[in-house]
Write a protein that holds these residues in place. Structure first.
Motif, PDB file in Angstrom:
ATOM      1  N   ASN A 263     -25.707   8.462 -21.738  1.00 24.63           N
ATOM      2  CA  ASN A 263     -25.213   7.762 -22.400  1.00 24.63           C
ATOM      3  C   ASN A 263     -25.426   7.114 -23.559  1.00 24.63           C
ATOM      4  O   ASN A 263     -25.140   6.498 -24.143  1.00 24.63           O
ATOM      5  CB  ASN A 263     -23.654   7.220 -22.302  1.00 24.63           C
ATOM      6  N   ARG A 264     -26.795   7.610 -23.567  1.00 28.25           N
ATOM      7  CA  ARG A 264     -27.788   6.762 -24.579  1.00 28.25           C
ATOM      8  C   ARG A 264     -28.046   7.721 -26.155  1.00 28.25           C
ATOM      9  O   ARG A 264     -28.034   6.924 -27.058  1.00 28.25           O
ATOM     10  CB  ARG A 264     -29.093   6.826 -24.352  1.00 28.25           C
ATOM     11  N   ILE A 265     -27.561   8.874 -25.539  1.00 27.08           N
ATOM     12  CA  ILE A 265     -27.411   9.418 -26.555  1.00 27.08           C
ATOM     13  C   ILE A 265     -26.281  10.938 -26.674  1.00 27.08           C
ATOM     14  O   ILE A 265     -26.376  11.297 -25.738  1.00 27.08           O
ATOM     15  CB  ILE A 265     -29.053  10.567 -27.482  1.00 27.08           C
ATOM     16  N   SER A 266     -26.546  11.237 -27.897  1.00 27.78           N
ATOM     17  CA  SER A 266     -25.048  12.685 -27.652  1.00 27.78           C
ATOM     18  C   SER A 266     -25.634  13.836 -27.625  1.00 27.78           C
ATOM     19  O   SER A 266     -26.787  13.909 -28.119  1.00 27.78           O
ATOM     20  CB  SER A 266     -24.062  12.487 -28.807  1.00 27.78           C
ATOM     21  N   VAL A 267     -25.078  14.732 -27.152  1.00 31.76           N
ATOM     22  CA  VAL A 267     -25.631  16.248 -27.537  1.00 31.76           C
ATOM     23  C   VAL A 267     -25.514  16.488 -29.660  1.00 31.76           C
ATOM     24  O   VAL A 267     -26.959  17.329 -29.756  1.00 31.76           O
ATOM     25  CB  VAL A 267     -24.752  17.537 -27.346  1.00 31.76           C
ATOM     26  N   LYS A 268     -24.913  16.267 -30.074  1.00 29.05           N
ATOM     27  CA  LYS A 268     -25.232  16.868 -31.489  1.00 29.05           C
ATOM     28  C   LYS A 268     -26.568  15.953 -32.153  1.00 29.05           C
ATOM     29  O   LYS A 268     -27.087  16.573 -33.203  1.00 29.05           O
ATOM     30  CB  LYS A 268     -24.001  16.119 -32.200  1.00 29.05           C
TER      31      LYS A 268
END
Ligand code: DOR
Ligand code: ZN
Length: 352
Positions: A263-268
């Protein structure tokens, strides 16, 4: 549980595929195979070859070699030492941009003299971007030149808080500037350099934890993530005169997918940094039939023996990552699947 994630093919705007006199480190086939295995469908190759890309004739040699060997799509950068401005108008339409070195890096291509830099910024056609290696006060200089000559500027492999702060400020002031960082600066710090020694030597050098924290906190101000894939053999890296640079094509996406599971970066955000940003900044077109699929919950260990890069090692060897690239599809054709390259050398196309 299976969790297959489909992403638009990653575009890496900063690689060194070597070839020619440096085929012992990498060539267009092994380098682009590493790209395909890493989920990267297009690469932009740097001009700092032993015989640098300072003329259109030299660029043509690279185009011919890549046409025979590449398995992913590609574009090139033109280079300059300030003495080849008469080549600019002819070269510009053929390349992704002009690369200039304002600081020391591999090869002796640093342009020091400010008058020469002014001439380069003034002469390069404004439709195509200028991409610079700039650190510290050279970031200020590059930003000044871009503003003065109204040229699009991209600052590559940003590694520190202070350099990114300057870029954020310049963006606020409407300077036409964009930037990228690399997984090296997002996942390694000077502490890793202390552990790994010359293997982790690169330009810009690995920075401090506070710098890395700032990059993560300001990802939204960064336009692209590139690899700066810079293959050198282990023997060279361990020698008395180790060259700067580390390979990275096969580890960028697994590292980002690991950050995704944490959860440090999103797919978007991954799509913005690896596809939309590169397309927008460098004017690259890529259709929806170019994509990759990764198993985001499959954990595996990065091991040197599984790499396609000819240099045969990774600064991330031994890391457990979650995010296995299952398939890479370019223009509807499966190029890489379950550990194998499935197209012939020369399948890749020049996309600029
Ligand atoms: O460490 C680096 N190595 N940084 C660069 O910008 C160039 C690269 C290379 O060509 O090996
Ligand atoms: Zn580089």
């Amino acid at each position: 549980m299976s969790s297959l994630l489909r992403l638009p093919g990653l575009i890496d705007v900063h690689v060194h595929l070597r070839d020619f006199e440096e085929q012992h480190k990498e060539d267009f086939l092994t380098g682009t195979s590493a790209a395909a295995a890493g989920g990267i469908t297009a690469v932009c190759d740097m001009p700092n070859n032993l015989r640098p890309v300072f003329t259109v004739a030299r660029l043509a040699e690279k185009i011919v070699a890549a046409r025979k060997k590449a398995v992913v799509d590609y574009a090139f950068y033109f280079g300059s030492d300030g003495r080849n401005a008469e080549e600019f108008a002819k070269a510009a339409p053929l390349v992704a941009g002009l690369k200039i070195y304002l600081n020391v890096s591999t090869g002796q291509f640093k342009v020091e003299n400010e008058e020469i830099l002014e001439n380069i910024f003034s002469a390069w056609p404004k439709q195509k971007i200028i991409i610079v290696h700039a650190e510290g006060d050279k970031v200020d200089l590059a930003l000044e030149l871009a503003a003065k000559f109204g040229k699009k500027l991209h600052i590559t492999h940003v590694s520190t808080k202070s350099d990114l702060e300057k870029i954020i400020e310049a963006k606020k002031n409407k300077v036409p500037v964009t930037c990228d960082t690399t997984p090296n600066y997002l996942f390694l710090t000077d502490k890793d350099y202390q552990k790994m020694g010359t293997l982790a030597m690169m330009k810009p050098p690995l920075a401090m934890q506070a710098d890395q924290d700032f990059l993560w906190a300001h990802l939204s101000d960064i336009d692209c993530i590139s690899t700066d894939h810079a293959p050198h053999t282990l023997e060279e890296k361990k020698s008395a005169k180790p060259p700067n640079g580390v390979p990275g094509l096969e580890t960028l996406l697994p590292l980002l997918l690991t950050a995704l599971t944490e959860n440090r970066i999103s797919v978007k955000e991954i799509i913005r940094l690896t596809n939309e940003g590169p397309r927008k900044v460098f004017g690259i077109n890529q259709g929806i039939d170019t994509y990759i699929e990764a198993e985001t919950e499959e954990e595996y260990k990065i091991e040197n023996k599984n790499l396609f890069t000819k240099c045969g090692w990774s600064p991330f060897a031994g890391w457990i990552v979650s995010g296995k690239i299952v398939r890479t599809v370019i223009r509807g054709q499966t190029v890489f699947e379950n550990g194998k390259i499935l197209v012939r050398p020369g399948f890749g196309r020049k996309i600029i």
